[in-house]
Design an enzyme around this catalytic site. Sequence first.
Site, PDB file in Angstrom:
ATOM      1  N   CYS A   1      -0.539   0.472  13.104  1.00 15.57           N
ATOM      2  CA  CYS A   1      -2.002   0.495  13.134  1.00 15.57           C
ATOM      3  C   CYS A   1      -2.461   0.061  14.521  1.00 15.57           C
ATOM      4  O   CYS A   1      -3.465  -0.616  14.666  1.00 15.57           O
ATOM      5  CB  CYS A   1      -2.585  -0.395  12.054  1.00 15.57           C
ATOM      6  SG  CYS A   1      -2.012  -2.085  12.144  1.00 15.57           S
TER       7      CYS A   1
ATOM      8  N   GLY B   1       0.821  -1.215   0.000  1.00 10.44           N
ATOM      9  CA  GLY B   1       0.000   0.000   0.000  1.00 10.44           C
ATOM     10  C   GLY B   1       0.852   1.260   0.000  1.00 10.44           C
ATOM     11  O   GLY B   1       0.655   2.163  -0.823  1.00 10.44           O
TER      12      GLY B   1
ATOM     13  N   TYR C   1      10.345  -5.978  19.359  1.00  8.25           N
ATOM     14  CA  TYR C   1      10.592  -6.386  17.970  1.00  8.25           C
ATOM     15  C   TYR C   1      10.725  -5.137  17.083  1.00  8.25           C
ATOM     16  O   TYR C   1      11.638  -5.019  16.273  1.00  8.25           O
ATOM     17  CB  TYR C   1       9.419  -7.269  17.523  1.00  8.25           C
ATOM     18  CG  TYR C   1       9.616  -8.045  16.236  1.00  8.25           C
ATOM     19  CD1 TYR C   1      10.705  -8.894  16.061  1.00  8.25           C
ATOM     20  CD2 TYR C   1       8.686  -7.948  15.198  1.00  8.25           C
ATOM     21  CE1 TYR C   1      10.864  -9.619  14.882  1.00  8.25           C
ATOM     22  CE2 TYR C   1       8.842  -8.677  14.023  1.00  8.25           C
ATOM     23  CZ  TYR C   1       9.927  -9.502  13.866  1.00  8.25           C
ATOM     24  OH  TYR C   1      10.069 -10.221  12.695  1.00  8.25           O
TER      25      TYR C   1
HETATM   26  N1  SAH Z   1       3.406  -1.412   4.808  1.00  9.88           N
HETATM   27  C1  SAH Z   1       2.482  -2.442   4.334  1.00  9.88           C
HETATM   28  C2  SAH Z   1       1.899  -3.259   5.498  1.00  9.88           C
HETATM   29  C3  SAH Z   1       2.955  -3.895   6.375  1.00  9.88           C
HETATM   30  S1  SAH Z   1       2.342  -5.072   7.520  1.00  9.88           S
HETATM   31  C4  SAH Z   1       1.424  -1.755   3.471  1.00  9.88           C
HETATM   32  O1  SAH Z   1       1.194  -0.551   3.590  1.00  9.88           O
HETATM   33  O2  SAH Z   1       0.808  -2.428   2.643  1.00  9.88           O
HETATM   34  C5  SAH Z   1       3.841  -5.627   8.205  1.00  9.88           C
HETATM   35  C6  SAH Z   1       4.704  -6.438   7.269  1.00  9.88           C
HETATM   36  O3  SAH Z   1       5.937  -6.705   7.954  1.00  9.88           O
HETATM   37  C7  SAH Z   1       4.149  -7.811   6.898  1.00  9.88           C
HETATM   38  O4  SAH Z   1       4.007  -7.887   5.505  1.00  9.88           O
HETATM   39  C8  SAH Z   1       5.229  -8.811   7.372  1.00  9.88           C
HETATM   40  O5  SAH Z   1       5.448  -9.856   6.460  1.00  9.88           O
HETATM   41  C9  SAH Z   1       6.451  -7.921   7.470  1.00  9.88           C
HETATM   42  N2  SAH Z   1       7.506  -8.375   8.403  1.00  9.88           N
HETATM   43  C10 SAH Z   1       7.368  -8.901   9.638  1.00  9.88           C
HETATM   44  N3  SAH Z   1       8.574  -9.190  10.179  1.00  9.88           N
HETATM   45  C11 SAH Z   1       9.515  -8.849   9.248  1.00  9.88           C
HETATM   46  C12 SAH Z   1      10.935  -8.896   9.205  1.00  9.88           C
HETATM   47  N4  SAH Z   1      11.634  -9.361  10.241  1.00  9.88           N
HETATM   48  N5  SAH Z   1      11.554  -8.435   8.103  1.00  9.88           N
HETATM   49  C13 SAH Z   1      10.846  -7.953   7.047  1.00  9.88           C
HETATM   50  N6  SAH Z   1       9.508  -7.874   7.034  1.00  9.88           N
HETATM   51  C14 SAH Z   1       8.832  -8.314   8.118  1.00  9.88           C
END
Ligand code: SAH
Length: 388
Positions: A325, A210, A302
Amino acid sequence: MTCTTLCYDEQLLAELRQVYGIHGLRAFFSAIQRPPTRYYIRVNVLKIDSGKLLDDMRSQGYMVYRDEFLEEALWLPVRGPQRVRDTGCYIVVEKKAAESIMMGAHVYAPGVRSIDDCAKPGVEATVKAENDVVVANAIVVEEFLHSLRRGRGLVAENVRPLYSVPSLRDTVWARNGLIYEQSISSMLVARVLDPAPGSVIVDMCAAPGGKTGHVYELVGGRARIIALDHSASKTRRLVENLKRLGHCGVEVIRLDSRYADIRLGKGIADYVILDPPCTSLGVLPKVWDKKSYRDVRNSALYQRQFLRAAYGLLKPGGVLVYSTCTVTLSENEENIQYAVEELGFKPVMPPLRVFGKGVGTWADYLIRVHPHVHGATGYFVARLVKPR
Ligand code: SAH
């Protein structure tokens, strides 16, 4: 009494009370059980002018409006709640499925937990979540048993959802990449980043894309954009989404972005978007939810790992936009405090002032969207600079 709807432990509730107060928290809880009041789409302004699309949609009978602040944003009213009949014949679905069926989606096999024997083809059933919250009436389809056996396919057609929004997914506009479904809260992120053409932009948690797509549109494709995500399936969706929008040249890399600065190089980025996984307390509608203070603390720790990598990725003078969010202090204001005090970031005023402020020392620099005040996804957005 066992908790059935919004199950948050006492310590988490105490933190939320610090944000909203007792009355505000009650209003917040009631708001997150409903969908947003407006259903938003982002217009891909590289393919069509938003005014032109508005006229096209209206001429096809859609009730659609311009957003007051963002010219690329259009919205359609969400209708409801309407009365759903208790037919005495039930299909029980899991949480995610219930939340989309509540908004008009059909019932598909993977979401079904159980189905009454009375549910036969042509019968109007009542669809409910595992906590008995009723979300829709749906008519069982001919092939439902086949779908259930295979674990995929249609089970029942939604005829009366609690809330409804016109589905745009199968329209030419969506298929041809003229629009992207995105909440107004999430659209703030690329706007607060306000990137300059010709720069290097890293989106650290990018899928399904997005914000990556929005950033691409804001710079007219004239930037080096690197989109990272660690999930293989989500990276595939990210690539598909960018392709549909016609956004060429974005470098999509599957990577654990907590180590992005080590893998891609230190000081390479002019801009970084960090939208990490969070406890999602601001996401609506919720038919139920269960979270503890421990979940919030783990999530915040995290997120700090990504913040460290973001600092490493940025050039001196580079800009980070951090967003979530969720609505806790731990994952929002306290992580900003960590970024400032422990990492050396400096908060700066966002280029647009919309929705609410943050909490505490940096309140004026922070944007919060409140579901019970703004009728939109609960969100947090902060703009930080790595000093020169
Ligand atoms: N920014 C996106 C939504 C992100 S949701 C948008 O606007 O469409 C959070 C995302 O973080 C998820 O897709 C998940 O796969 C990713 N994520 C979680 N841990 C991660 C990591 N250690 N390294 C990279 N991506 C990660």
